[in-house]
Design a protein around this motif. Structure first.
Motif, PDB file in Angstrom:
ATOM      1  N   THR A   2     -29.222   8.276   0.490  1.00 31.24           N
ATOM      2  CA  THR A   2     -28.268   9.405   1.058  1.00 31.24           C
ATOM      3  C   THR A   2     -28.404   8.762   2.746  1.00 31.24           C
ATOM      4  O   THR A   2     -29.171   7.919   3.000  1.00 31.24           O
ATOM      5  CB  THR A   2     -28.772  10.724   0.962  1.00 31.24           C
ATOM      6  OG1 THR A   2     -27.736  11.422   1.668  1.00 31.24           O
ATOM      7  CG2 THR A   2     -30.098  10.885   1.723  1.00 31.24           C
ATOM      8  N   TYR A   3     -27.670   9.167   3.571  1.00 32.14           N
ATOM      9  CA  TYR A   3     -27.602   9.013   4.986  1.00 32.14           C
ATOM     10  C   TYR A   3     -29.004   9.330   5.560  1.00 32.14           C
ATOM     11  O   TYR A   3     -29.354  10.663   5.280  1.00 32.14           O
ATOM     12  CB  TYR A   3     -26.285   9.509   5.587  1.00 32.14           C
ATOM     13  CG  TYR A   3     -25.223   8.852   5.437  1.00 32.14           C
ATOM     14  CD1 TYR A   3     -25.021   7.639   5.386  1.00 32.14           C
ATOM     15  CD2 TYR A   3     -24.072   9.640   4.972  1.00 32.14           C
ATOM     16  CE1 TYR A   3     -23.742   6.978   5.347  1.00 32.14           C
ATOM     17  CE2 TYR A   3     -22.802   8.874   4.861  1.00 32.14           C
ATOM     18  CZ  TYR A   3     -22.605   7.480   4.828  1.00 32.14           C
ATOM     19  OH  TYR A   3     -21.520   7.083   4.646  1.00 32.14           O
ATOM     20  N   MET A  55     -17.974   9.720   4.174  1.00 35.81           N
ATOM     21  CA  MET A  55     -18.445   9.681   2.889  1.00 35.81           C
ATOM     22  C   MET A  55     -18.784   8.197   2.291  1.00 35.81           C
ATOM     23  O   MET A  55     -17.865   7.482   2.366  1.00 35.81           O
ATOM     24  CB  MET A  55     -17.961  10.626   1.752  1.00 35.81           C
ATOM     25  CG  MET A  55     -18.249  11.965   1.990  1.00 35.81           C
ATOM     26  SD  MET A  55     -17.606  13.015   0.500  1.00 35.81           S
ATOM     27  CE  MET A  55     -18.201  14.600   1.060  1.00 35.81           C
ATOM     28  N   SER A  90     -18.050   6.460  -4.241  1.00 38.07           N
ATOM     29  CA  SER A  90     -18.689   6.974  -5.388  1.00 38.07           C
ATOM     30  C   SER A  90     -19.034   5.869  -6.283  1.00 38.07           C
ATOM     31  O   SER A  90     -18.497   4.543  -6.466  1.00 38.07           O
ATOM     32  CB  SER A  90     -17.771   7.992  -5.901  1.00 38.07           C
ATOM     33  OG  SER A  90     -18.115   8.318  -7.189  1.00 38.07           O
ATOM     34  N   ASP A 104     -24.369  12.579  -1.616  1.00 39.73           N
ATOM     35  CA  ASP A 104     -24.048  13.044  -0.380  1.00 39.73           C
ATOM     36  C   ASP A 104     -23.885  14.525  -0.218  1.00 39.73           C
ATOM     37  O   ASP A 104     -23.664  15.402  -1.147  1.00 39.73           O
ATOM     38  CB  ASP A 104     -22.782  12.591   0.130  1.00 39.73           C
ATOM     39  CG  ASP A 104     -22.463  12.670   1.528  1.00 39.73           C
ATOM     40  OD1 ASP A 104     -23.143  12.010   2.490  1.00 39.73           O
ATOM     41  OD2 ASP A 104     -21.624  13.554   2.008  1.00 39.73           O
ATOM     42  N   ARG A 131     -22.828  17.991   2.652  1.00 40.23           N
ATOM     43  CA  ARG A 131     -22.455  18.107   4.156  1.00 40.23           C
ATOM     44  C   ARG A 131     -21.575  19.200   4.176  1.00 40.23           C
ATOM     45  O   ARG A 131     -21.394  19.816   3.183  1.00 40.23           O
ATOM     46  CB  ARG A 131     -21.811  16.829   4.722  1.00 40.23           C
ATOM     47  CG  ARG A 131     -20.380  16.643   3.722  1.00 40.23           C
ATOM     48  CD  ARG A 131     -19.651  15.250   4.302  1.00 40.23           C
ATOM     49  NE  ARG A 131     -20.452  14.278   4.248  1.00 40.23           N
ATOM     50  CZ  ARG A 131     -20.252  13.168   4.878  1.00 40.23           C
ATOM     51  NH1 ARG A 131     -19.265  12.792   5.940  1.00 40.23           N
ATOM     52  NH2 ARG A 131     -20.989  12.050   4.990  1.00 40.23           N
ATOM     53  N   ASP A 139     -17.210  17.137   7.922  1.00 43.63           N
ATOM     54  CA  ASP A 139     -18.252  15.804   8.094  1.00 43.63           C
ATOM     55  C   ASP A 139     -19.245  16.339   9.229  1.00 43.63           C
ATOM     56  O   ASP A 139     -19.349  15.504  10.139  1.00 43.63           O
ATOM     57  CB  ASP A 139     -17.158  14.586   8.254  1.00 43.63           C
ATOM     58  CG  ASP A 139     -16.493  14.088   7.142  1.00 43.63           C
ATOM     59  OD1 ASP A 139     -16.628  14.428   6.116  1.00 43.63           O
ATOM     60  OD2 ASP A 139     -15.252  13.865   7.524  1.00 43.63           O
ATOM     61  N   GLN A 178     -19.954  20.585   0.750  1.00 42.12           N
ATOM     62  CA  GLN A 178     -19.408  19.351  -0.047  1.00 42.12           C
ATOM     63  C   GLN A 178     -20.471  18.805  -0.620  1.00 42.12           C
ATOM     64  O   GLN A 178     -21.551  18.159   0.226  1.00 42.12           O
ATOM     65  CB  GLN A 178     -18.446  18.588   0.518  1.00 42.12           C
ATOM     66  CG  GLN A 178     -17.163  19.401   0.817  1.00 42.12           C
ATOM     67  CD  GLN A 178     -16.406  18.608   1.719  1.00 42.12           C
ATOM     68  OE1 GLN A 178     -16.686  17.728   2.647  1.00 42.12           O
ATOM     69  NE2 GLN A 178     -15.053  18.322   1.570  1.00 42.12           N
ATOM     70  N   MET A 195     -21.554  15.453  -3.276  1.00 43.86           N
ATOM     71  CA  MET A 195     -21.311  14.329  -3.987  1.00 43.86           C
ATOM     72  C   MET A 195     -22.672  14.134  -4.865  1.00 43.86           C
ATOM     73  O   MET A 195     -23.782  13.862  -4.222  1.00 43.86           O
ATOM     74  CB  MET A 195     -20.728  13.057  -3.161  1.00 43.86           C
ATOM     75  CG  MET A 195     -20.557  12.136  -4.307  1.00 43.86           C
ATOM     76  SD  MET A 195     -20.169  10.460  -3.238  1.00 43.86           S
ATOM     77  CE  MET A 195     -18.654  10.661  -2.363  1.00 43.86           C
TER      78      MET A 195
END
Length: 274
Positions: A108-109, A180, A183, A187, A189, A193, A205, A207
């Motif tokens: 992930t980020y 994002m 896929s 993620d 958030r 964003d 949101q 993912m």
């Protein structure tokens, strides 16, 4: 899975399959306002690339020593030189780099303070201009940003979102998140964003690949929140706790804050709340 990569050695238009092994063919993307499929790497650009398995890449060539990058306003997908560079030591004469908006990717980020060789990074710029990676010594400037401790926090897979109180307007962009990832990836958030919500109702949101989700939350000042899943099961939230939720469950998080009811919607793939 997905990795952010870059070119740390001198050269242009180098085919990605000459540099990396074990890749999934046709999965290298750059960012020019949107993701675009490419087949080669150039210095200074960052790229998404999917690998079949984890591993290590050894680069053979002349390491890049100095590098000047032209930035666009908003998000840029970049890479650095052939050596580690502190973000605070990047030459940024126009003050373009927004503090706290340099992100790497590890499932992930994650916020990063160092640009490592061979890796790609997101960086948000306040305008158009140039930055320079140089081996020359120069004064360091402030580049890090840390959210204040008084904000409520909920964390999934090491990504934290903050809510429950306003922050100075000049700091808003430091909470922004890059586009994002492709896929399938993980993620988490707020809509818009961002990892900050100061409104009474916020959309979240997610993912996710369907695996169980570990939720850590830290609720301040004795506030009590509730997580309500799609079946109506209610979990009270206060203080510091850890929850494990099934990746297929839709959930809502409600809070009472200064007598205002706040609804936080958690959307997981396959769920369709209005």
């Amino acid at each position: 899975g997905w990795d952010l990569v870059g070119l740390p050695i001198a050269g242009e238009n180098i085919p990605y399959n000459e540099l990396f092994s074990g890749v999934v063919e046709g999965t290298i993307y750059e960012f020019e306002g949107s993701y675009e499929q490419v087949s080669t790497l150039d210095p200074g650009n960052g790229y998404w690339l999917m690998f079949e398995n984890g591993g290590t890449t050894v680069f053979s060539g002349d390491p890049i020593q100095d590098l000047t990058l032209s930035l666009s306003q908003d998000w840029n997908l970049i890479s650095g030189t052939g050596s580690s560079v502190s973000v605070s030591s990047i030459e940024d004469p126009d003050g373009l780099i927004i503090p706290g908006t340099v992100y790497g990717f590890d499932e992930t980020y994650i916020n990063d303070d160092t640009i490592e060789p061979g890796k790609g990074y997101w960086l948000r710029s306040s305008g158009e201009g140039e930055i320079t990676f140089s081996g020359l010594a120069h004064a360091e400037r402030k580049s890090s940003f840390y959210p204040p401790d008084h904000l409520n926090r909920i964390t999934i897979n090491n990504m934290s979102l903050y809510f429950g109180m306003d922050v100075p307007e000049k700091e808003i962009l430091s909470y922004s998140l890059p586009p994002m990832p492709p896929s399938p990836a993980t993620d988490f958030r707020f809509s818009g964003d961002t990892k900050l919500c100061t409104l009474d109702e916020c959309l979240v949101q997610i993912m996710n690949d369907g695996q169980p989700i570990i939720v850590n939350y830290d609720i301040k000042d004795g506030e009590v929140w509730e997580i309500v899943d799609g079946s109506g099961h209610v979990t009270p939230c206060s203080g510091v706790q850890i929850l494990e939720l099934n990746g297929g469950i839709c959930m809502k998080l409600y809070a009472s804050y200064y007598c205002v009811v706040c609804c936080y919607y958690f959307l997981i793939q396959g769920c369709n709340y209005p």
